[in-house]
Scaffold this motif. Structure first.
Motif, PDB file in Angstrom:
ATOM      1  N   LEU A  29       0.733  -1.380  -0.003  1.00 20.71           N
ATOM      2  CA  LEU A  29       0.007  -0.052   0.246  1.00 20.71           C
ATOM      3  C   LEU A  29       0.849   1.318   0.099  1.00 20.71           C
ATOM      4  CD1 LEU A  29      -2.720  -1.057   2.576  1.00 20.71           C
ATOM      5  CD2 LEU A  29      -3.057  -0.971  -0.107  1.00 20.71           C
ATOM      6  N   SER A  30       1.975   1.232   0.444  1.00 16.02           N
ATOM      7  CA  SER A  30       3.027   2.356   0.663  1.00 16.02           C
ATOM      8  C   SER A  30       4.304   2.159  -0.045  1.00 16.02           C
ATOM      9  CB  SER A  30       3.019   2.700   1.945  1.00 16.02           C
ATOM     10  OG  SER A  30       3.603   1.767   2.750  1.00 16.02           O
ATOM     11  N   ALA A  31       4.933   3.315  -0.609  1.00 15.17           N
ATOM     12  CA  ALA A  31       6.104   3.058  -1.286  1.00 15.17           C
ATOM     13  C   ALA A  31       7.565   2.823  -0.251  1.00 15.17           C
ATOM     14  CB  ALA A  31       6.664   4.274  -2.184  1.00 15.17           C
ATOM     15  N   GLY A  32       8.359   2.185  -0.623  1.00 14.26           N
ATOM     16  CA  GLY A  32       9.604   1.959   0.296  1.00 14.26           C
ATOM     17  C   GLY A  32      10.031   0.511   0.406  1.00 14.26           C
ATOM     18  N   LEU A  33      10.828   0.257   1.337  1.00 17.47           N
ATOM     19  CA  LEU A  33      11.267  -1.059   1.455  1.00 17.47           C
ATOM     20  C   LEU A  33      10.200  -1.872   2.263  1.00 17.47           C
ATOM     21  CD1 LEU A  33      13.523  -3.071   1.877  1.00 17.47           C
ATOM     22  CD2 LEU A  33      13.971  -2.350   4.061  1.00 17.47           C
ATOM     23  N   VAL A  34      10.002  -2.901   1.447  1.00 13.95           N
ATOM     24  CA  VAL A  34       8.913  -4.064   2.100  1.00 13.95           C
ATOM     25  C   VAL A  34       9.384  -5.009   3.060  1.00 13.95           C
ATOM     26  CG1 VAL A  34       7.192  -5.927   1.281  1.00 13.95           C
ATOM     27  CG2 VAL A  34       7.446  -3.692  -0.140  1.00 13.95           C
ATOM     28  N   SER A  35      10.746  -5.753   2.431  1.00 12.00           N
ATOM     29  CA  SER A  35      11.288  -6.513   3.394  1.00 12.00           C
ATOM     30  C   SER A  35      12.613  -6.735   2.582  1.00 12.00           C
ATOM     31  CB  SER A  35      10.598  -7.748   3.331  1.00 12.00           C
ATOM     32  OG  SER A  35      11.325  -8.890   4.003  1.00 12.00           O
ATOM     33  N   ASN A  36      13.549  -6.966   3.822  1.00  9.40           N
ATOM     34  CA  ASN A  36      14.837  -7.516   3.098  1.00  9.40           C
ATOM     35  C   ASN A  36      15.488  -8.820   3.976  1.00  9.40           C
ATOM     36  OD1 ASN A  36      15.517  -6.873   5.895  1.00  9.40           O
ATOM     37  ND2 ASN A  36      16.932  -5.231   5.141  1.00  9.40           N
ATOM     38  N   ALA A  37      14.444  -9.578   4.189  1.00 15.42           N
ATOM     39  CA  ALA A  37      14.560 -11.004   5.041  1.00 15.42           C
ATOM     40  C   ALA A  37      14.580 -11.975   3.466  1.00 15.42           C
ATOM     41  CB  ALA A  37      13.394 -11.327   5.672  1.00 15.42           C
ATOM     42  N   PRO A  38      15.409 -13.041   3.714  1.00 17.13           N
ATOM     43  CA  PRO A  38      15.531 -14.042   2.603  1.00 17.13           C
ATOM     44  C   PRO A  38      14.065 -14.533   2.420  1.00 17.13           C
ATOM     45  CG  PRO A  38      17.249 -14.451   4.449  1.00 17.13           C
ATOM     46  CD  PRO A  38      16.151 -13.301   4.969  1.00 17.13           C
ATOM     47  N   LEU A  39      13.736 -14.752   1.065  1.00 18.37           N
ATOM     48  CA  LEU A  39      12.552 -15.467   0.724  1.00 18.37           C
ATOM     49  C   LEU A  39      12.738 -16.488  -0.249  1.00 18.37           C
ATOM     50  CD1 LEU A  39      11.539 -14.180  -2.212  1.00 18.37           C
ATOM     51  CD2 LEU A  39      11.821 -12.237  -0.985  1.00 18.37           C
ATOM     52  N   THR A  40      11.813 -17.395  -0.434  1.00 16.82           N
ATOM     53  CA  THR A  40      11.675 -18.178  -1.750  1.00 16.82           C
ATOM     54  C   THR A  40      10.411 -17.774  -2.553  1.00 16.82           C
ATOM     55  OG1 THR A  40      12.537 -19.940  -0.406  1.00 16.82           O
ATOM     56  CG2 THR A  40      11.431 -20.679  -2.052  1.00 16.82           C
ATOM     57  N   THR A  41      10.554 -17.763  -3.666  1.00 15.44           N
ATOM     58  CA  THR A  41       9.616 -17.254  -4.818  1.00 15.44           C
ATOM     59  C   THR A  41       8.702 -18.292  -4.922  1.00 15.44           C
ATOM     60  OG1 THR A  41      10.777 -17.768  -6.558  1.00 15.44           O
ATOM     61  CG2 THR A  41      11.349 -15.728  -5.754  1.00 15.44           C
ATOM     62  N   SER A  42       7.422 -18.370  -5.722  1.00 16.63           N
ATOM     63  CA  SER A  42       6.714 -19.347  -5.920  1.00 16.63           C
ATOM     64  C   SER A  42       7.127 -20.179  -7.084  1.00 16.63           C
ATOM     65  CB  SER A  42       5.488 -18.801  -6.486  1.00 16.63           C
ATOM     66  OG  SER A  42       5.670 -18.026  -7.568  1.00 16.63           O
ATOM     67  N   THR A  43       8.384 -20.027  -7.576  1.00 17.93           N
ATOM     68  CA  THR A  43       8.943 -20.915  -8.657  1.00 17.93           C
ATOM     69  C   THR A  43      10.099 -21.522  -8.014  1.00 17.93           C
ATOM     70  OG1 THR A  43      10.033 -19.021  -9.557  1.00 17.93           O
ATOM     71  CG2 THR A  43       7.949 -19.888 -10.719  1.00 17.93           C
ATOM     72  N   ASN A  44      10.326 -21.504  -6.556  1.00 18.13           N
ATOM     73  CA  ASN A  44      11.472 -22.190  -5.918  1.00 18.13           C
ATOM     74  C   ASN A  44      12.750 -21.557  -6.090  1.00 18.13           C
ATOM     75  OD1 ASN A  44      12.159 -24.198  -4.169  1.00 18.13           O
ATOM     76  ND2 ASN A  44      12.989 -25.546  -5.779  1.00 18.13           N
ATOM     77  N   VAL A  45      13.039 -20.130  -6.181  1.00 13.76           N
ATOM     78  CA  VAL A  45      14.046 -19.393  -6.244  1.00 13.76           C
ATOM     79  C   VAL A  45      14.209 -18.782  -4.925  1.00 13.76           C
ATOM     80  CG1 VAL A  45      15.329 -17.485  -7.204  1.00 13.76           C
ATOM     81  CG2 VAL A  45      13.662 -18.794  -8.701  1.00 13.76           C
ATOM     82  N   ASP A  46      15.469 -19.365  -4.404  1.00 13.38           N
ATOM     83  CA  ASP A  46      15.642 -18.715  -3.069  1.00 13.38           C
ATOM     84  C   ASP A  46      16.567 -17.381  -3.102  1.00 13.38           C
ATOM     85  OD1 ASP A  46      14.770 -21.000  -1.624  1.00 13.38           O
ATOM     86  OD2 ASP A  46      16.669 -21.926  -1.993  1.00 13.38           O
ATOM     87  N   VAL A  47      16.203 -16.295  -2.651  1.00 17.78           N
ATOM     88  CA  VAL A  47      16.582 -14.936  -2.585  1.00 17.78           C
ATOM     89  C   VAL A  47      17.142 -14.556  -1.279  1.00 17.78           C
ATOM     90  CG1 VAL A  47      16.166 -12.720  -3.522  1.00 17.78           C
ATOM     91  CG2 VAL A  47      14.878 -14.727  -4.548  1.00 17.78           C
ATOM     92  N   SER A  48      18.380 -14.061  -1.301  1.00 18.97           N
ATOM     93  CA  SER A  48      18.930 -13.087  -0.226  1.00 18.97           C
ATOM     94  C   SER A  48      19.320 -11.814  -0.593  1.00 18.97           C
ATOM     95  CB  SER A  48      20.059 -14.135   0.557  1.00 18.97           C
ATOM     96  OG  SER A  48      20.974 -14.258  -0.342  1.00 18.97           O
ATOM     97  N   PHE A  49      19.488 -10.938   0.424  1.00  9.19           N
ATOM     98  CA  PHE A  49      19.898  -9.552   0.301  1.00  9.19           C
ATOM     99  C   PHE A  49      21.044  -9.288   1.157  1.00  9.19           C
ATOM    100  CE2 PHE A  49      15.476 -10.018  -0.278  1.00  9.19           C
ATOM    101  CZ  PHE A  49      15.179  -9.765  -1.469  1.00  9.19           C
ATOM    102  N   THR A  50      21.849  -8.240   0.668  1.00 13.22           N
ATOM    103  CA  THR A  50      22.997  -7.519   1.289  1.00 13.22           C
ATOM    104  C   THR A  50      22.991  -6.100   1.502  1.00 13.22           C
ATOM    105  OG1 THR A  50      24.551  -7.348  -0.486  1.00 13.22           O
ATOM    106  CG2 THR A  50      24.677  -9.648   0.893  1.00 13.22           C
ATOM    107  N   GLY A  51      23.475  -5.556   2.371  1.00 14.30           N
ATOM    108  CA  GLY A  51      23.286  -4.091   2.349  1.00 14.30           C
ATOM    109  C   GLY A  51      21.842  -3.651   2.607  1.00 14.30           C
ATOM    110  N   ASN A  52      21.339  -2.662   2.055  1.00 13.96           N
ATOM    111  CA  ASN A  52      19.781  -2.029   2.041  1.00 13.96           C
ATOM    112  C   ASN A  52      19.071  -2.711   0.966  1.00 13.96           C
ATOM    113  OD1 ASN A  52      20.382  -0.464   4.371  1.00 13.96           O
ATOM    114  ND2 ASN A  52      21.352   1.165   2.875  1.00 13.96           N
TER     115      ASN A  52
END
Length: 205
Positions: A29-52
């Protein structure tokens, strides 16, 4: 062999006018950071983040600009990935691929190292690097920092990991769903043919 890059300008990209299926990261609903926690997409891709870096939504001045727009050019509330300056988005596909699609927002080709895609294979074999400069080569009508591109990259050295980085704010993108290797498509086709043959035999019995 060198990677084959096909890019087309998409003035106001939506899920409907991009020529491949985009990953669904939800909406906010609002602009900006939603999350920088690791996630797995619906197609089984594991995603992680560094920094901001992380999953973002909308436009934030001096920080991020959504690659997804409404018909009037305003930002969409659909979430997307953002590699912030000095940070990264790391994607583990859990399979081996040779092609990749992405909606690349506000492409910056200069300097060449501004936005970078680095494809690697966990079993070794080196890496392949694609930059914003590589993607816009030969395209007419690019406005750096504004133009959105639907990009398809094929003929890549087999990879299972992608690291997306930016040396300045920012690299906004949304991935296409993983592109199976041609060999996997052939196996899938053979499997479907075999299934159809089995069904025909059952009908005759």
């Amino acid at each position: 062999a060198a990677p084959v890059i096909n890019a087309q300008i998409v003035a106001n990209p939506t899920s409907a006018n991009v020529p491949f299926t985009l990953e669904d990261l939800g909406t906010s609903l609002s602009a900006g950071l939603v999350s920088n926690a690791p996630l797995t997409t619906s197609t089984n891709v594991d995603v992680s983040f560094t920094g901001n870096s992380g999953v973002y939504s909308g436009d934030v001045g001096g920080v991020t600009r959504s690659p997804l727009r409404n018909a009037d050019g305003s930002y969409s509330n659909i979430n997307y990935f953002n590699a912030r300056a000095g940070g990264s988005v790391i994607m583990d596909f859990n399979t081996t691929l040779t092609a990749f699609n992405l909606l690349w927002g506000s492409v910056d080709p200069n300097p060449a190292s501004y936005n970078t895609l680095t494809f690697t294979f966990s079993g070794g074999g080196g890496s392949t690097v694609i930059t914003g400069a590589d993607v816009v080569a030969g395209l007419v009508g690019i406005i750096p920092g504004t133009t959105n591109l639907a990009v398809s990259i094929s003929n890549l050295t087999p990879f299972d990991t992608l690291t997306v980085t930016a040396t300045s704010e920012a690299f906004e993108f949304l991935t296409g769903t993983p592109v199976p290797e041609p060999g996997m498509l052939s196996l899938l086709g053979l499997g479907l043919i075999g299934l159809a043959a089995a069904r025909r035999k059952q009908r005759k019995a």
